[in-house]
Design a protein around this motif. Sequence first.
Motif, PDB file in Angstrom:
ATOM      1  N   UNK A  22      -6.579  -3.491   0.506  1.00  0.00           N
ATOM      2  CA  UNK A  22      -6.808  -3.960   1.883  1.00  0.00           C
ATOM      3  C   UNK A  22      -7.508  -2.910   2.743  1.00  0.00           C
ATOM      4  N   UNK A  23      -7.244  -1.618   2.501  1.00  0.00           N
ATOM      5  CA  UNK A  23      -7.929  -0.576   3.263  1.00  0.00           C
ATOM      6  C   UNK A  23      -9.410  -0.517   2.922  1.00  0.00           C
ATOM      7  N   UNK A  24      -9.718  -0.575   1.639  1.00  0.00           N
ATOM      8  CA  UNK A  24     -11.116  -0.537   1.219  1.00  0.00           C
ATOM      9  C   UNK A  24     -11.875  -1.760   1.730  1.00  0.00           C
ATOM     10  N   UNK A  25     -11.249  -2.935   1.611  1.00  0.00           N
ATOM     11  CA  UNK A  25     -11.909  -4.158   2.058  1.00  0.00           C
ATOM     12  C   UNK A  25     -12.122  -4.144   3.572  1.00  0.00           C
ATOM     13  N   UNK A  26     -11.110  -3.693   4.299  1.00  0.00           N
ATOM     14  CA  UNK A  26     -11.241  -3.609   5.752  1.00  0.00           C
ATOM     15  C   UNK A  26     -12.284  -2.574   6.129  1.00  0.00           C
ATOM     16  N   UNK A  27     -12.305  -1.445   5.417  1.00  0.00           N
ATOM     17  CA  UNK A  27     -13.307  -0.408   5.687  1.00  0.00           C
ATOM     18  C   UNK A  27     -14.718  -0.944   5.492  1.00  0.00           C
ATOM     19  N   UNK A  28     -14.935  -1.726   4.443  1.00  0.00           N
ATOM     20  CA  UNK A  28     -16.265  -2.278   4.204  1.00  0.00           C
ATOM     21  C   UNK A  28     -16.653  -3.262   5.296  1.00  0.00           C
ATOM     22  N   UNK A  72       0.849  -1.181   0.000  1.00  0.00           N
ATOM     23  CA  UNK A  72       0.000   0.000   0.000  1.00  0.00           C
ATOM     24  C   UNK A  72       0.888   1.235   0.000  1.00  0.00           C
ATOM     25  N   UNK A  73       0.834   2.009  -1.073  1.00  0.00           N
ATOM     26  CA  UNK A  73       1.780   3.085  -1.234  1.00  0.00           C
ATOM     27  C   UNK A  73       1.253   4.443  -0.819  1.00  0.00           C
ATOM     28  N   UNK A  74      -0.093   4.599  -0.685  1.00  0.00           N
ATOM     29  CA  UNK A  74      -0.610   5.939  -0.523  1.00  0.00           C
ATOM     30  C   UNK A  74      -0.554   6.447   0.904  1.00  0.00           C
ATOM     31  N   UNK A  75      -0.584   5.572   1.895  1.00  0.00           N
ATOM     32  CA  UNK A  75      -0.680   6.025   3.282  1.00  0.00           C
ATOM     33  C   UNK A  75       0.670   5.910   3.943  1.00  0.00           C
ATOM     34  N   UNK A  76       1.526   6.881   3.678  1.00  0.00           N
ATOM     35  CA  UNK A  76       2.902   6.811   4.154  1.00  0.00           C
ATOM     36  C   UNK A  76       2.975   6.717   5.660  1.00  0.00           C
ATOM     37  N   UNK A  77       1.977   7.324   6.331  1.00  0.00           N
ATOM     38  CA  UNK A  77       2.024   7.328   7.786  1.00  0.00           C
ATOM     39  C   UNK A  77       2.003   5.953   8.392  1.00  0.00           C
ATOM     40  N   UNK A 123     -15.618 -12.220  -0.987  1.00  0.00           N
ATOM     41  CA  UNK A 123     -16.151 -12.715  -2.260  1.00  0.00           C
ATOM     42  C   UNK A 123     -16.622 -11.581  -3.170  1.00  0.00           C
ATOM     43  N   UNK A 124     -17.136 -10.518  -2.579  1.00  0.00           N
ATOM     44  CA  UNK A 124     -17.729  -9.437  -3.359  1.00  0.00           C
ATOM     45  C   UNK A 124     -16.689  -8.443  -3.888  1.00  0.00           C
ATOM     46  N   UNK A 125     -15.628  -8.195  -3.117  1.00  0.00           N
ATOM     47  CA  UNK A 125     -14.649  -7.166  -3.471  1.00  0.00           C
ATOM     48  C   UNK A 125     -13.413  -7.817  -4.095  1.00  0.00           C
ATOM     49  N   UNK A 126     -13.129  -7.452  -5.310  1.00  0.00           N
ATOM     50  CA  UNK A 126     -11.934  -7.936  -5.991  1.00  0.00           C
ATOM     51  C   UNK A 126     -10.752  -7.086  -5.567  1.00  0.00           C
ATOM     52  N   UNK A 127      -9.708  -7.748  -5.092  1.00  0.00           N
ATOM     53  CA  UNK A 127      -8.543  -7.006  -4.593  1.00  0.00           C
ATOM     54  C   UNK A 127      -7.788  -6.333  -5.733  1.00  0.00           C
ATOM     55  N   UNK A 128      -7.472  -5.052  -5.533  1.00  0.00           N
ATOM     56  CA  UNK A 128      -6.684  -4.297  -6.495  1.00  0.00           C
ATOM     57  C   UNK A 128      -5.739  -3.389  -5.730  1.00  0.00           C
ATOM     58  N   UNK A 129      -4.446  -3.620  -5.838  1.00  0.00           N
ATOM     59  CA  UNK A 129      -3.466  -2.839  -5.081  1.00  0.00           C
ATOM     60  C   UNK A 129      -3.167  -1.524  -5.771  1.00  0.00           C
ATOM     61  N   UNK A 130      -2.701  -0.560  -4.990  1.00  0.00           N
ATOM     62  CA  UNK A 130      -2.238   0.695  -5.549  1.00  0.00           C
ATOM     63  C   UNK A 130      -3.314   1.701  -5.890  1.00  0.00           C
ATOM     64  N   UNK A 131      -4.570   1.358  -5.729  1.00  0.00           N
ATOM     65  CA  UNK A 131      -5.647   2.292  -6.053  1.00  0.00           C
ATOM     66  C   UNK A 131      -5.784   3.328  -4.939  1.00  0.00           C
TER      67      UNK A 131
END
Length: 319
Positions: free
Chosen positions: A213-219, A1-6, A189-197
């Motif tokens: 992983x952030x989007x899937x965990x958020x859902x 995951x590249x966007x959340x440097x923190x 099953x519903x969310x297709x994993x896509x990195x870097x988005x």
Amino acid sequence: MSRTAGFCFFILLSIAILPRPLWAQFKEDQGKGWRLGEAVVSKWQAGIVVKAVAGACRNMVGTAPLPRDWPEQQVEIVEEDFSPGVTVQYRTVDNLVDQMVVKIPSLPNGREAHALVTVEVRRHVQLPPPDTTIFRITDKLPADVRVFLGPSPKIESRDPKIMEQAKTLIAQGSTDWEKLRSIYNFVREHVKYKSGAPLRGAVYALKEGVGDCEDMTSLFVALCRAAGVPARTVWVPGHCYGEFYLVDDEGRGYWFPCQLAGSEAFGEMPDPRPILQKGDNFRSPVNSRERVRYLAESLTGGGLGGEPQVQFIRKQLAN
């Protein structure tokens, strides 16, 4: 995951300086919940280096999240190196995140100040509970658990579509554990994993069926909260996963981990990466009116014509 440097680059500016429970206190009976498994020990050197460029700087304040002790993790400082004149204070935010506050009153042009720490992290894998049928959803929640029922940034648990989907999913399963499992299975099953988005959040992941992983965990967290089950995000280097809260047949509560992106793990956690922090709704250290998902490092101040040039040091050392 590249966007959340923190959280992708975890800043261990200090750890064991803060008063902490002794390891012996974590030897307590884990009750009927998950159990401690094998421990993985790693050493890290991290910190902050600030240089005054194009003039002197003053009144600089830096903050950084500090991994803290959890029942599945213990942290010990083994070496520290702070420049003269640098002062350090420590605070705990919402009883979830330890934060280091570094103050540099003045820094002449071209001069440098630093704070470097080497720590040892002992992280246990979490084994599943022996009997999942005893766990149930409850509305009798402690105050520090109830806060994980509300929405967070990009965790839109009160969105009508989220609430409708949660109602459908929670109706499935013969036990409360299986009801939560139905939410978990749906997300995977519903969310297709896509990195870097770029981060889109729970509503987007539900609607579009794609995310990292952030989007899937958020859902997952949003659906749990919409169903009346406390849930939160757990952050580790370069990744995050979820935790949900249930009580056993004696009313004792437990936080159970689950891996949304990656290998399947529900009620257990085989990933031994160090825990950076837990939670997903904090007041920003830079803007008190802003809520953030993760308490990242920050630096404010400067003045006197100069600009502070900051570098965050983060590297794993050989054990």
